[in-house]
Design an enzyme around this catalytic site. Structure first.
Site, PDB file in Angstrom:
ATOM      1  N   SER A 153      36.679  27.605  -0.511  1.00 49.41           N
ATOM      2  CA  SER A 153      37.600  28.543  -0.674  1.00 49.41           C
ATOM      3  C   SER A 153      37.598  28.854  -2.280  1.00 49.41           C
ATOM      4  O   SER A 153      37.312  28.205  -3.123  1.00 49.41           O
ATOM      5  CB  SER A 153      39.175  28.079  -0.628  1.00 49.41           C
ATOM      6  OG  SER A 153      40.025  28.499  -1.208  1.00 49.41           O
ATOM      7  N   TYR A 166      44.475  20.617  -1.820  1.00 47.76           N
ATOM      8  CA  TYR A 166      43.294  21.568  -1.340  1.00 47.76           C
ATOM      9  C   TYR A 166      42.260  21.960  -2.267  1.00 47.76           C
ATOM     10  O   TYR A 166      41.166  21.968  -1.671  1.00 47.76           O
ATOM     11  CB  TYR A 166      44.482  22.917  -0.887  1.00 47.76           C
ATOM     12  CG  TYR A 166      43.573  23.876  -0.169  1.00 47.76           C
ATOM     13  CD1 TYR A 166      43.302  23.806   1.199  1.00 47.76           C
ATOM     14  CD2 TYR A 166      43.092  24.981  -0.749  1.00 47.76           C
ATOM     15  CE1 TYR A 166      42.782  24.823   2.022  1.00 47.76           C
ATOM     16  CE2 TYR A 166      42.332  26.009  -0.380  1.00 47.76           C
ATOM     17  CZ  TYR A 166      42.240  26.060   1.416  1.00 47.76           C
ATOM     18  OH  TYR A 166      41.531  26.974   1.994  1.00 47.76           O
TER      19      TYR A 166
HETATM   20  N1  NAD Z   1      42.558  32.220   5.713  1.00 43.59           N
HETATM   21  C1  NAD Z   1      42.226  32.202   4.423  1.00 43.59           C
HETATM   22  O1  NAD Z   1      42.491  33.115   3.630  1.00 43.59           O
HETATM   23  C2  NAD Z   1      41.440  31.104   4.007  1.00 43.59           C
HETATM   24  C3  NAD Z   1      40.802  31.186   2.668  1.00 43.59           C
HETATM   25  C4  NAD Z   1      40.016  30.241   2.046  1.00 43.59           C
HETATM   26  C5  NAD Z   1      39.406  29.209   3.003  1.00 43.59           C
HETATM   27  N2  NAD Z   1      40.105  29.264   4.264  1.00 43.59           N
HETATM   28  C6  NAD Z   1      39.626  28.108   5.069  1.00 43.59           C
HETATM   29  O2  NAD Z   1      39.006  28.653   6.104  1.00 43.59           O
HETATM   30  C7  NAD Z   1      39.111  27.629   7.448  1.00 43.59           C
HETATM   31  C8  NAD Z   1      39.867  28.297   8.730  1.00 43.59           C
HETATM   32  O3  NAD Z   1      41.274  28.628   8.322  1.00 43.59           O
HETATM   33  P1  NAD Z   1      41.731  29.829   8.901  1.00 43.59           P
HETATM   34  O4  NAD Z   1      42.513  30.752   7.969  1.00 43.59           O
HETATM   35  O5  NAD Z   1      41.049  30.317  10.061  1.00 43.59           O
HETATM   36  O6  NAD Z   1      43.172  29.098   9.530  1.00 43.59           O
HETATM   37  P2  NAD Z   1      43.773  28.920  10.904  1.00 43.59           P
HETATM   38  O7  NAD Z   1      44.935  27.932  10.931  1.00 43.59           O
HETATM   39  O8  NAD Z   1      44.035  30.156  11.693  1.00 43.59           O
HETATM   40  O9  NAD Z   1      42.753  28.088  11.784  1.00 43.59           O
HETATM   41  C9  NAD Z   1      42.434  26.834  11.398  1.00 43.59           C
HETATM   42  C10 NAD Z   1      42.274  26.001  12.709  1.00 43.59           C
HETATM   43  O10 NAD Z   1      41.882  24.624  12.275  1.00 43.59           O
HETATM   44  C11 NAD Z   1      42.493  24.001  13.192  1.00 43.59           C
HETATM   45  N3  NAD Z   1      42.359  22.281  12.724  1.00 43.59           N
HETATM   46  C12 NAD Z   1      43.437  22.185  11.465  1.00 43.59           C
HETATM   47  N4  NAD Z   1      43.462  20.788  11.271  1.00 43.59           N
HETATM   48  C13 NAD Z   1      42.564  20.107  12.192  1.00 43.59           C
HETATM   49  C14 NAD Z   1      42.113  19.023  12.559  1.00 43.59           C
HETATM   50  N5  NAD Z   1      42.576  17.834  11.600  1.00 43.59           N
HETATM   51  N6  NAD Z   1      41.269  18.894  13.467  1.00 43.59           N
HETATM   52  C15 NAD Z   1      41.034  19.885  13.957  1.00 43.59           C
HETATM   53  N7  NAD Z   1      41.241  21.055  13.854  1.00 43.59           N
HETATM   54  C16 NAD Z   1      42.265  21.276  13.092  1.00 43.59           C
HETATM   55  C17 NAD Z   1      43.978  24.366  13.451  1.00 43.59           C
HETATM   56  O11 NAD Z   1      44.488  23.995  14.621  1.00 43.59           O
HETATM   57  C18 NAD Z   1      43.384  25.766  13.490  1.00 43.59           C
HETATM   58  O12 NAD Z   1      43.419  26.332  14.898  1.00 43.59           O
HETATM   59  C19 NAD Z   1      39.965  26.650   6.760  1.00 43.59           C
HETATM   60  O13 NAD Z   1      38.848  25.488   6.147  1.00 43.59           O
HETATM   61  C20 NAD Z   1      40.689  27.064   5.453  1.00 43.59           C
HETATM   62  O14 NAD Z   1      40.898  26.223   4.506  1.00 43.59           O
HETATM   63  C21 NAD Z   1      40.868  30.097   4.723  1.00 43.59           C
END
Ligand code: NAD
Length: 276
Positions: A153, A166
């Site tokens: 991120s 984070y």
């Molecule tokens: N959305 C953003 O703006 C953003 C920005 C920077 C980084 N990210 C990163 O992108 C990745 C995906 O996030 P997203 O935005 O799609 O979120 P999201 O919540 O839509 O999806 C994340 C998924 O990960 C699963 N998860 C969480 N903890 C878990 C665990 N311990 N074991 C197995 N599964 C688990 C959740 O159940 C969920 O379905 C993450 O690593 C997040 O930190 C997202």
């Protein structure tokens, strides 16, 4: 552009929702068989069902990637279901924010566990298969590239107030990425990271009283972003908007495809030009 991943096997963590689901769908549409993981079995099964309905190959194993014995189970499930493992996307994640004086040890550790320790354990669990398979291919004079993509991120590359845990986890996984690029180059594995800015998912929906929570070992953790913060972020983003999960998955697909065969140890920021 058609990316050909026929005969490849991919593993995507956190693929029940958001970016992980879009990554799994992109990989399957490109021909890969996908082992889906998510903490929640319902969403994991939905991703699997959607891929199968559109003619793709998928299976899922629900479970918590931070459980110490889960990494090996997940890797073994991919090997048993599809007979190999070529692409690993460490995507599962969530936010548990607070300013440092209100951040507990448990909270900080949880962020390191999900964003850094879990990817480490999954790569370690896959290492025997990857090394043995690569040695055999190399002995046969074949160069078969494998792919690891770790999700980070701009909070990890730039830091972000309220996200000591984070940001530390997301910065740590960049160190893991660069080290594994050096350890596994000899086995023809490209190891890269994709860092997102603001992508529209459950994690970044407007934070409200009755908003989304994630259940972490029985504890309900609110996820989302203050509405004012969301508007401010869009205003400073050069592209002026949040990205879609599909756009996020596109950057990951590049690192899963032969287009990136000579790129390793790098961090690609997919954030519409935004930096913190
Ligand atoms: N959305 C953003 O703006 C953003 C920005 C920077 C980084 N990210 C990163 O992108 C990745 C995906 O996030 P997203 O935005 O799609 O979120 P999201 O919540 O839509 O999806 C994340 C998924 O990960 C699963 N998860 C969480 N903890 C878990 C665990 N311990 N074991 C197995 N599964 C688990 C959740 O159940 C969920 O379905 C993450 O690593 C997040 O930190 C997202």
């Amino acid at each position: 552009m058609h990316v050909d991943l026929d005969s490849k096997v991919a593993l995507v963590t956190g693929a029940g929702r958001g970016i992980g689901r879009a990554i799994a769908a992109h990989l399957a549409a490109s021909g890969a068989a996908v082992m889906i993981n998510d903490l929640d079995s319902g969403p994991a099964a939905e991703t699997e069902g959607a891929i199968r309905q559109s003619g793709g190959r998928a299976a899922y194993l629900a479970g918590d990637v931070t459980a110490p014995d889960f990494a090996q189970k997940l890797v073994d499930a991919a090997l048993q279901s599809f007979g190999g493992l070529d692409i690993i996307v460490n995507n599962a994640g969530y936010t548990w924010d607070n300013v440092i004086q209100k951040t507990t040890d448990e909270q900080f550790q949880a962020m390191l566990d999900i964003h850094l320790v879990a990817p480490f354990r999954i790569l370690r669990a896959a290492s025997a298969h990857i090394r043995e398979t690569a040695k055999r291919e190399i002995a046969e004079g074949r160069r078969v590239m494998r792919k690891v993509v770790n999700i980070t991120s701009i909070a990890g590359t730039d830091g972000n107030p309220g996200q000591a845990g984070y940001s530390s986890g997301k910065a740590g996984v960049i160190g893991l990425t660069k080290t594994m690029a050096k350890e596994w180059g000899r086995y023809n594995v490209n190891v890269n990271a994709v860092g997102f800015g603001l992508i529209e998912t459950r994690l970044t929906q407007p934070l409200t009283q009755a908003g989304a929570t994630i259940d972490v070992q029985g504890r309900q953790i609110a996820v989302g972003v203050q509405p004012k913060m969301l508007e401010a972020l869009k205003a400073v983003c050069p592209l002026g908007r949040a990205g879609t999960p599909e756009e996020a998955a596109g950057a990951v697909l590049f690192f899963c495809s032969p287009l990136s065969d000579y790129v390793t140890g790098e961090v690609l920021i997919c954030g519409g030009g935004m930096h913190f």
